[in-house]
Design an enzyme around this catalytic site. Structure first.
Site, PDB file in Angstrom:
ATOM      1  N   MET A 273       0.784  -1.248  -0.215  1.00 44.07           N
ATOM      2  CA  MET A 273       0.091  -0.144  -0.124  1.00 44.07           C
ATOM      3  C   MET A 273       0.788   1.445  -0.068  1.00 44.07           C
ATOM      4  O   MET A 273       0.378   2.207   0.353  1.00 44.07           O
ATOM      5  CB  MET A 273      -0.970   0.066   1.053  1.00 44.07           C
ATOM      6  CG  MET A 273      -2.046  -1.105   1.134  1.00 44.07           C
ATOM      7  SD  MET A 273      -3.131  -0.851  -0.410  1.00 44.07           S
ATOM      8  CE  MET A 273      -3.850   0.862  -0.034  1.00 44.07           C
TER       9      MET A 273
ATOM     10  N   HIS B 175      -9.750  22.245 -33.733  1.00 44.14           N
ATOM     11  CA  HIS B 175     -10.516  21.242 -34.534  1.00 44.14           C
ATOM     12  C   HIS B 175      -9.776  20.423 -35.259  1.00 44.14           C
ATOM     13  O   HIS B 175      -8.549  20.644 -35.694  1.00 44.14           O
ATOM     14  CB  HIS B 175     -11.554  22.140 -35.444  1.00 44.14           C
ATOM     15  CG  HIS B 175     -12.105  21.476 -36.338  1.00 44.14           C
ATOM     16  ND1 HIS B 175     -13.486  20.935 -36.192  1.00 44.14           N
ATOM     17  CD2 HIS B 175     -12.016  21.059 -37.601  1.00 44.14           C
ATOM     18  CE1 HIS B 175     -13.949  20.271 -37.212  1.00 44.14           C
ATOM     19  NE2 HIS B 175     -12.974  20.306 -38.163  1.00 44.14           N
TER      20      HIS B 175
END
Length: 442
Positions: A38, A427
């Site tokens: 952990m 775009h």
């Protein structure tokens, strides 16, 4: 008895970050973590990173075994990096023990045999022990060898042909999407009558439709009654019928991990078992703080990181940063495509008495969807009609996990919706949809 300036229980995001900061200020810091698996906390080892890595693999035309292997490599690398980051700091001591409070000031360190090997103390103490899975009282849960929690399901040696998920929350839906993409037959058992009850009704319906179209079987209003192992498979019995499966995922929520002998302190718990804190994350003992999942509330690693900022300001700054001024909190559910949200839905805004404007944009109206080859999804925004400020947005579609952060920024900075509407975007991109999404007719 060794005394430190700062003692942190748990190696999670907030705890490890405040440890490094305090050490840089010359403070002596102890970080207590009982499990070597952990280092770095829930997100890195058993939460966001492994589950999203596995999910990403499911969309890359690789096998389940390859996905699990890559997930394991990513986790191991990050775990090691996080350990070294603290362990190599001369002002930080990493202590691999289980922590138990002896008093408001003293912490006992226990070995694997639950024997006390040392007692330490700290001028300030931070509880950062995260959360653990909720295990419901279902007959067979404790004995079935085919049952897993969210950690175990990501470490399967073999892909299940069939998977039953008990619970219909966001974790359940994410795993349903992941395993479906890998080719597993998935059934989701939900005890309530609907999914995603907190989300916009129209978008929630779109999500359920898309997931159903992918082959996921949703069983609603179903109480899980029993899990019975057979030879090579198991049977999940519910009030809506029985389901044979190769694996069962328990996704019934997570609860604060407070196994710290807090009864030996004056630290109080809330009604849901969370450590009670004030807006500066102080517990009912002024020199003890709690941050991350253990204090309750939203269980996101970025909340734990912001908790660090609050505690840092309390200990080293002016103490002005609080939970009340951290701004809007966005989130993403990593289904396919992802669902992201920040702020209010239209229904919630109306309930609060707001006069609103709203707009909806189907993803198949966005030019970029042709490039993505994915027309699924629906975007919605909610605007305050009196101020032109953005009250909320729900974005269900490709790349929404990135787009939602732009909306969060606009909300926090009180930017009128027209700014996003009239901005120039590259775009072809998904964000250029904001030109149309925020083109709201009044």
């Amino acid at each position: 008895m060794m005394k430190y300036d700062l003692v942190i229980i748990g190696f999670g995001k907030g705890g490890k970050t405040i440890a490094k900061f305090a050490a840089a200020q010359g403070q002596s810091v102890a970080v207590i973590e009982k499990s070597e698996e952990m280092y770095g906390g829930t997100c890195i080892n058993v939460g966001c990173i492994p589950s999203k890595t596995l999910f990403h693999g499911s969309r890359q035309a690789i096998s389940f075994d390859e996905g699990v292997s890559r997930k394991r490599q990513v986790v191991q690398a990050l775990n090691k990096k996080n350990f070294n980051n603290l362990n190599e700091d001369d002002n930080i001591k990493v202590l691999n023990y289980k922590a138990q409070f002896k008093s408001n000031d003293e912490i006992e360190l226990l070995n694997e045999q639950n024997e006390v090997v040392e007692t330490i103390s700290g001028d300030h103490i931070i509880i950062n022990t995260g959360a653990k899975p909720v295990i419901p009282e279902i007959d067979g849960v404790k004995t079935s060898k085919y049952l897993y929690d969210s950690t175990g399901i990501m470490n399967l040696a073999e892909q299940p042909k069939r998977l039953v998920i008990i619970g219909g929350g966001y974790i359940a839906l994410e795993f349903a999407a992941t395993f479906t993409n890998y080719g597993t037959e998935v059934t989701v058992i939900e005890r309530s009558g609907r999914l995603m009850a907190r989300e916009d009704d129209e978008i929630a319906a779109e999500v359920v439709k898309d997931m159903t179209d992918r082959g996921i079987n949703f069983v609603l209003d179903a109480q899980t009654e029993r899990i019975t192992d057979k030879d090579g498979y198991t049977v999940v019995e519910t009030s809506q019928g029985s389901f044979e499966t190769d694996a069962v995922l328990l996704a019934t929520g997570r609860q604060p991990n407070t196994d710290l002998a807090l009864s030996n302190t004056d630290v109080k718990l809330g009604e849901h078992g969370q450590v009670k804190v004030d807006q500066q994350l102080r517990t009912t003992v002024p020199h003890i703080y709690a941050l991350g999942d253990v204090k309750g509330g939203m269980q996101f690693t970025y909340i734990s990181l912001d908790d660090f900022r609050i505690v840092r300001d309390a200990l080293f700054g002016e103490g002005t940063r609080t939970t009340a001024n951290r701004g809007a909190v966005p989130y993403t559910v990593f289904i396919d495509p992802p669902l992201s949200r920040v702020g209010l839905t239209a229904a919630e805004a109306r309930e609060q008495g707001c006069e609103i404007l709203e707009n909806t944009l189907p993803v198949n109206q966005i030019p970029r969807h042709k490039v993505n080859n994915d027309p699924r999804g629906l975007f919605k925004v909610v605007i305050d009609a009196k101020t032109d400020l953005i009250l909320g947005a729900t974005l269900y579609g490709a790349q929404s996990e990135e787009l939602i952060n732009q909306v969060k920024l606009a909300i926090d900075q009180n930017i009128p919706y027209q700014v996003l509407r009239d901005n120039i975007y590259t775009h072809p991109t998904m964000i250029e949809s904001f030109n149309d999404l925020f083109n709201i007719k009044q």
